[in-house]
Structure formats: structure tokens, C-alpha cells
Design a protein around this motif. Structure first.
Motif, PDB file in Angstrom:
ATOM      1  N   ILE A  44       0.841  -1.203   0.000  1.00 20.53           N
ATOM      2  CA  ILE A  44       0.000   0.000   0.000  1.00 20.53           C
ATOM      3  C   ILE A  44       0.877   1.255   0.000  1.00 20.53           C
ATOM      4  O   ILE A  44       0.579   2.230  -0.691  1.00 20.53           O
ATOM      5  N   THR A 130      -7.491   2.960   2.146  1.00 19.05           N
ATOM      6  CA  THR A 130      -7.175   3.758   3.327  1.00 19.05           C
ATOM      7  C   THR A 130      -7.286   5.237   2.962  1.00 19.05           C
ATOM      8  O   THR A 130      -7.223   5.598   1.781  1.00 19.05           O
ATOM      9  N   ASP A 131      -7.443   6.081   3.965  1.00 18.55           N
ATOM     10  CA  ASP A 131      -7.503   7.528   3.707  1.00 18.55           C
ATOM     11  C   ASP A 131      -6.217   8.016   3.050  1.00 18.55           C
ATOM     12  O   ASP A 131      -6.244   8.841   2.132  1.00 18.55           O
ATOM     13  N   GLU A 133      -4.177   6.317   1.142  1.00 18.33           N
ATOM     14  CA  GLU A 133      -4.164   5.879  -0.262  1.00 18.33           C
ATOM     15  C   GLU A 133      -5.007   6.804  -1.129  1.00 18.33           C
ATOM     16  O   GLU A 133      -4.583   7.233  -2.193  1.00 18.33           O
TER      17      GLU A 133
END
Length: 153
Positions: A44, A130-131, A133
Motif C-alpha cells: 500500500i 485507506t484515507d 491511499e
């Protein structure tokens, strides 16, 4: 084997994992479960909006959706092929020959190949981004991807 969990490639030392009779999930899934958190965090960080091969193989809730284009995955007509996916995309698609032999199915149209939702769109649809990302992804990351069958020729 760690690299296989990340990118899906099989190295010569791992060829035994490709034999049809080899119970790969029996050996690889426990390894994925041990390494998942470390591999996911690194992936990520380095490749936002995507997931590694192990995640697609063992954790993805479903395959990625076909959102346009013409063609049908082979597993829609031959359920025995249900596990032939790579990064959430079917690896086997109905061909003109299949349609002629079986008298059914929609072959891939090379002038209008299937469009597959991007990994980012898939992750967004499942609330798995995710925030951090999401902030790093350009709008283009959410655009559908044209199926490229030329790599298989």
C-alpha cells in the motif's frame, strides 16, 4: 515464495507450485496469513490503490467487475474454471472458437474488448481504500482498464 505473494510470479525454484495436482493453497495460504500485514503495509505504501497477489488470491471478497466492452469470461460458461483469476481479473475469456464449438457464449470482440474496473475502483466500492491511499490517487486510477489479451498470444 514471498515474491509470489506480492506479484504472482512463479520462480523456477517454485515450479512445483504450478502443477495442477499440487495443493498450493494448503502451503501458500498459511504463509500469506503469517506475512499478510507486512506485505500489505509495504504494498500500500509503494503501490497505493492496488493489492498484492496474495490478497487477491486469499482475501478479496469477489472478482473485479466487467464494466463495459464485449466478451464473456470462460468461467461464466465453464464453472470448473472459477479459480483462473489474476489480480481479480479472469485469465480465460470466451473466444470465437469456443462459441462455434459450444454454440453459446459471447466471445471477446478485439475492437471492443472488455473493460474491467480498476483496482482502485474495486477497493473503493468495497470501502477498502485507506484515507492515505485515497489522497495519493489521481482520478485516472479509478478509470476502467481495457482487457489486454495480447500478452496471452
Amino acid at each position: 515464495m514471498r515474491r509470489h505473494l506480492v506479484d504472482g510470479d512463479v520462480r523456477p525454484s517454485d515450479w512445483h507450485f504450478t502443477y495442477p495436482w499440487f495443493p498450493i493453497d494448503h502451503y501458500v495460504k498459511p504463509m500469506w496469513e503469517r506475512l499478510r500485514d507486512d506485505i500489505l503495509a509495504a504494498h500500500i505504501r509503494d503501490h497505493p490503490g492496488t493489492r498484492p497477489h496474495g490478497w487477491w488470491r486469499f482475501d478479496a471478497p469477489e472478482p473485479r467487475r466487467q464494466v463495459g466492452g464485449t466478451g464473456q469470461p470462460s468461467d461464466a460458461l465453464l464453472p470448473a474454471l472459477k479459480d483462473t483469476y489474476s489480480f481479480g481479473v479472469p485469465t480465460s475469456w470466451w473466444s470465437d472458437d469456443n462459441a462455434a464449438i459450444h454454440g453459446c457464449g459471447i466471445p471477446v470482440d478485439p475492437d471492443d474488448p472488455p473493460l474491467i474496473e480498476s483496482e482502485a475502483a474495486y477497493l473503493d466500492r468495497h470501502n477498502l481504500l485507506t484515507d492515505a491511499e485515497r489522497k495519493r490517487l489521481p482520478a485516472a486510477a479509478f478509470e476502467p482498464e481495457r482487457l489486454n489479451l495480447k500478452d496471452d498470444e
